[in-house]
Design an enzyme around this catalytic site. Structure first.
Site, PDB file in Angstrom:
ATOM      1  N   ASP A  29      -4.424  -9.460  -5.552  1.00 54.47           N
ATOM      2  CA  ASP A  29      -5.086  -8.169  -5.786  1.00 54.47           C
ATOM      3  C   ASP A  29      -6.609  -8.289  -5.664  1.00 54.47           C
ATOM      4  OD1 ASP A  29      -5.202  -5.476  -6.375  1.00 54.47           O
ATOM      5  OD2 ASP A  29      -5.110  -5.768  -8.543  1.00 54.47           O
ATOM      6  N   ASN A  31      -8.521  -7.010  -2.834  1.00 57.12           N
ATOM      7  CA  ASN A  31      -9.083  -7.009  -1.468  1.00 57.12           C
ATOM      8  C   ASN A  31     -10.072  -5.865  -1.259  1.00 57.12           C
ATOM      9  OD1 ASN A  31      -7.333  -9.082  -0.955  1.00 57.12           O
ATOM     10  ND2 ASN A  31      -5.915  -7.880   0.300  1.00 57.12           N
ATOM     11  N   ARG A  33     -11.818  -4.127  -3.496  1.00 57.84           N
ATOM     12  CA  ARG A  33     -13.069  -4.289  -4.252  1.00 57.84           C
ATOM     13  C   ARG A  33     -13.931  -5.403  -3.666  1.00 57.84           C
ATOM     14  NH1 ARG A  33     -10.081  -4.550  -9.833  1.00 57.84           N
ATOM     15  NH2 ARG A  33      -8.322  -4.671  -8.371  1.00 57.84           N
ATOM     16  N   HIS A  46      -8.653  -6.863   3.370  1.00 59.29           N
ATOM     17  CA  HIS A  46      -7.264  -7.258   3.632  1.00 59.29           C
ATOM     18  C   HIS A  46      -7.221  -8.394   4.654  1.00 59.29           C
ATOM     19  CE1 HIS A  46      -5.909  -4.060   1.127  1.00 59.29           C
ATOM     20  NE2 HIS A  46      -6.208  -3.091   1.953  1.00 59.29           N
ATOM     21  N   ARG A  80      -0.969   5.057  -0.812  1.00 61.49           N
ATOM     22  CA  ARG A  80      -2.346   4.903  -0.304  1.00 61.49           C
ATOM     23  C   ARG A  80      -2.563   5.793   0.928  1.00 61.49           C
ATOM     24  NH1 ARG A  80      -4.398  -1.200  -1.482  1.00 61.49           N
ATOM     25  NH2 ARG A  80      -3.592  -1.257  -3.594  1.00 61.49           N
ATOM     26  N   LEU A 140       8.979 -25.854   1.568  1.00 65.27           N
ATOM     27  CA  LEU A 140       8.523 -24.807   0.639  1.00 65.27           C
ATOM     28  C   LEU A 140       9.225 -23.515   1.028  1.00 65.27           C
ATOM     29  CD1 LEU A 140       6.287 -23.627  -1.439  1.00 65.27           C
ATOM     30  CD2 LEU A 140       5.045 -22.993   0.631  1.00 65.27           C
TER      31      LEU A 140
HETATM   32  C1  IPE Z   1      -0.238  -4.771  -6.717  1.00 60.26           C
HETATM   33  O1  IPE Z   1      -1.551  -4.384  -6.560  1.00 60.26           O
HETATM   34  C2  IPE Z   1       0.440  -4.849  -5.387  1.00 60.26           C
HETATM   35  C3  IPE Z   1      -0.002  -5.930  -4.508  1.00 60.26           C
HETATM   36  C4  IPE Z   1      -0.884  -6.848  -4.794  1.00 60.26           C
HETATM   37  C5  IPE Z   1       0.657  -5.976  -3.242  1.00 60.26           C
HETATM   38  P1  IPE Z   1      -2.006  -2.849  -6.688  1.00 60.26           P
HETATM   39  O2  IPE Z   1      -3.458  -2.849  -6.386  1.00 60.26           O
HETATM   40  O3  IPE Z   1      -1.144  -1.991  -5.866  1.00 60.26           O
HETATM   41  O4  IPE Z   1      -1.722  -2.550  -8.215  1.00 60.26           O
HETATM   42  P2  IPE Z   1      -2.349  -1.469  -9.212  1.00 60.26           P
HETATM   43  O5  IPE Z   1      -2.239  -0.138  -8.522  1.00 60.26           O
HETATM   44  O6  IPE Z   1      -3.771  -1.855  -9.455  1.00 60.26           O
HETATM   45  O7  IPE Z   1      -1.526  -1.580 -10.455  1.00 60.26           O
HETATM   46  C1  IPE Z   2      -4.436  -6.062  -2.812  1.00 60.37           C
HETATM   47  O1  IPE Z   2      -5.728  -5.566  -2.808  1.00 60.37           O
HETATM   48  C2  IPE Z   2      -3.700  -5.802  -1.517  1.00 60.37           C
HETATM   49  C3  IPE Z   2      -2.632  -4.808  -1.636  1.00 60.37           C
HETATM   50  C4  IPE Z   2      -2.302  -4.147  -2.695  1.00 60.37           C
HETATM   51  C5  IPE Z   2      -1.892  -4.537  -0.431  1.00 60.37           C
HETATM   52  P1  IPE Z   2      -6.052  -4.044  -3.109  1.00 60.37           P
HETATM   53  O2  IPE Z   2      -6.021  -3.305  -1.822  1.00 60.37           O
HETATM   54  O3  IPE Z   2      -5.179  -3.516  -4.171  1.00 60.37           O
HETATM   55  O4  IPE Z   2      -7.543  -4.143  -3.616  1.00 60.37           O
HETATM   56  P2  IPE Z   2      -8.183  -3.353  -4.825  1.00 60.37           P
HETATM   57  O5  IPE Z   2      -7.309  -3.596  -6.026  1.00 60.37           O
HETATM   58  O6  IPE Z   2      -8.197  -1.901  -4.419  1.00 60.37           O
HETATM   59  O7  IPE Z   2      -9.543  -3.933  -4.993  1.00 60.37           O
HETATM   60 MG    MG Z   3      -5.288  -3.448  -6.183  1.00 57.77          MG
END
Ligand code: IPE
Ligand code: IPE
Ligand code: MG
Length: 265
Positions: A29, A31, A33, A46, A80, A140
């Site tokens: 999580d 990416n 930000r 990403h 999204r 793995l």
């Molecule tokens: C969880 O992250 C899903 C993945 C990392 C693929 P999110 O960014 O979707 O989760 P929330 O919305 O902050 O709970």
């Molecule tokens: C995780 O990063 C990737 C996925 C959920 C696909 P985010 O896209 O959720 O990044 P933040 O949480 O908005 O920073």
């Molecule tokens: Mg996220």
């Protein structure tokens, strides 16, 4: 003959290193930000996240882990903006096309968990190709949670058991934790010992809720693109310093196993 040679890399044949997890789950999580902080579009975060994933898989092999589960797209991520969803689908396709052969050569077995029915045919075909090409590998197991949701997975298992009961194949009283677990996408995979989440959020977001009943959690403030071997190693060190009790008392378990000679009273 190769079939006669004992596979020393098979998880069961590998000695378990003391204090090391067998299965690590990672919630990748932060990416978006990471990118926003640099004034970059989210897709750039990403893309860098895929780099971090590559390094994480290499590190997992180096650490001798047997299973690594990575959360790459949740069922709720469909909420999204359509452009971002399209970018994420594109990145998954590119990752499989670019990395599948290397993963295979490194002895990685790819398994995908999550729903397939609402995915486009080209993505479904790539996921199947990745699983088929690597199915005999034993170094793995890389489990990619894609279009995955734990609640949906448990509901699907309940549905399947209900159908079997309605068809007279099982009795309702046969349904217990073991039978239900056999109907999850993760059937046959040991529960994660450790779950790491980056980005500072401290929640599961619908990831492996059943399987995480006794997992240890490590929450890291860094965003996913900054995750590397060193951060992984530090999380493993934190894991090895924890005591897991599984509802028992101090000293009953070592490396997740009930110690011999310990009896329930
Ligand atoms: C969880 O992250 C899903 C993945 C990392 C693929 P999110 O960014 O979707 O989760 P929330 O919305 O902050 O709970
Ligand atoms: C995780 O990063 C990737 C996925 C959920 C696909 P985010 O896209 O959720 O990044 P933040 O949480 O908005 O920073
Ligand atoms: Mg996220």
């Amino acid at each position: 003959m190769s079939s006669m040679v004992k596979d020393e890399t098979a998880p069961s044949a590998r000695p378990r290193l003391p204090g090391m997890p067998v299965h690590v789950g990672v919630i990748m999580d932060g990416n978006g930000r990471w990118a926003a902080r640099r004034g970059l579009p989210r897709i750039e975060g990403h893309r860098r996240g895929v780099e971090a994933l590559r390094e994480t898989v290499r590190a997992a092999i180096g650490f001798g882990l047997s299973y690594l589960t990575v959360y790459s797209f949740s069922m709720e991520n469909w909420n999204r903006p359509v452009e971002e969803v399209a970018d994420l689908m594109g990145l998954l396709k590119r990752f499989i096309r670019d990395d599948l052969n290397d993963l295979d050569k490194s002895g990685v077995k790819v398994k995908v968990i999550g729903a397939r029915d609402n995915l486009k045919a080209d993505i479904r075909a790539l996921l199947e190709e990745a699983e088929n090409l690597t199915k005999a590998n034993t170094r793995l197991t890389l489990i990619v949670a894609f279009n995955y949701g734990s609640r949906q997975e448990i509901a699907a298992a309940a549905r399947s058991l209900a159908q079997q009961a309605a068809a007279g194949l099982i009795e309702a009283s046969d349904i217990d934790e073991t039978l239900l677990a056999r109907h999850l996408d993760t059937a046959g995979i040991p529960d994660p010992d450790l779950i790491i989440r980056t980005s500072g959020e401290q929640r599961l977001s619908n990831f492996l809720m059943w399987q995480a009943a006794y997992s240890e959690f490590v929450f890291l403030p860094m965003h996913w693109p900054d995750f590397d071997r060193q951060a992984f190693s530090a999380a493993l060190a934190e894991f090895s310093a924890r005591e897991r009790r599984f509802g028992g008392v101090t000293g009953q378990y070592r490396n997740g196993k009930l110690l011999a000679g310990v009896t329930k009273t």
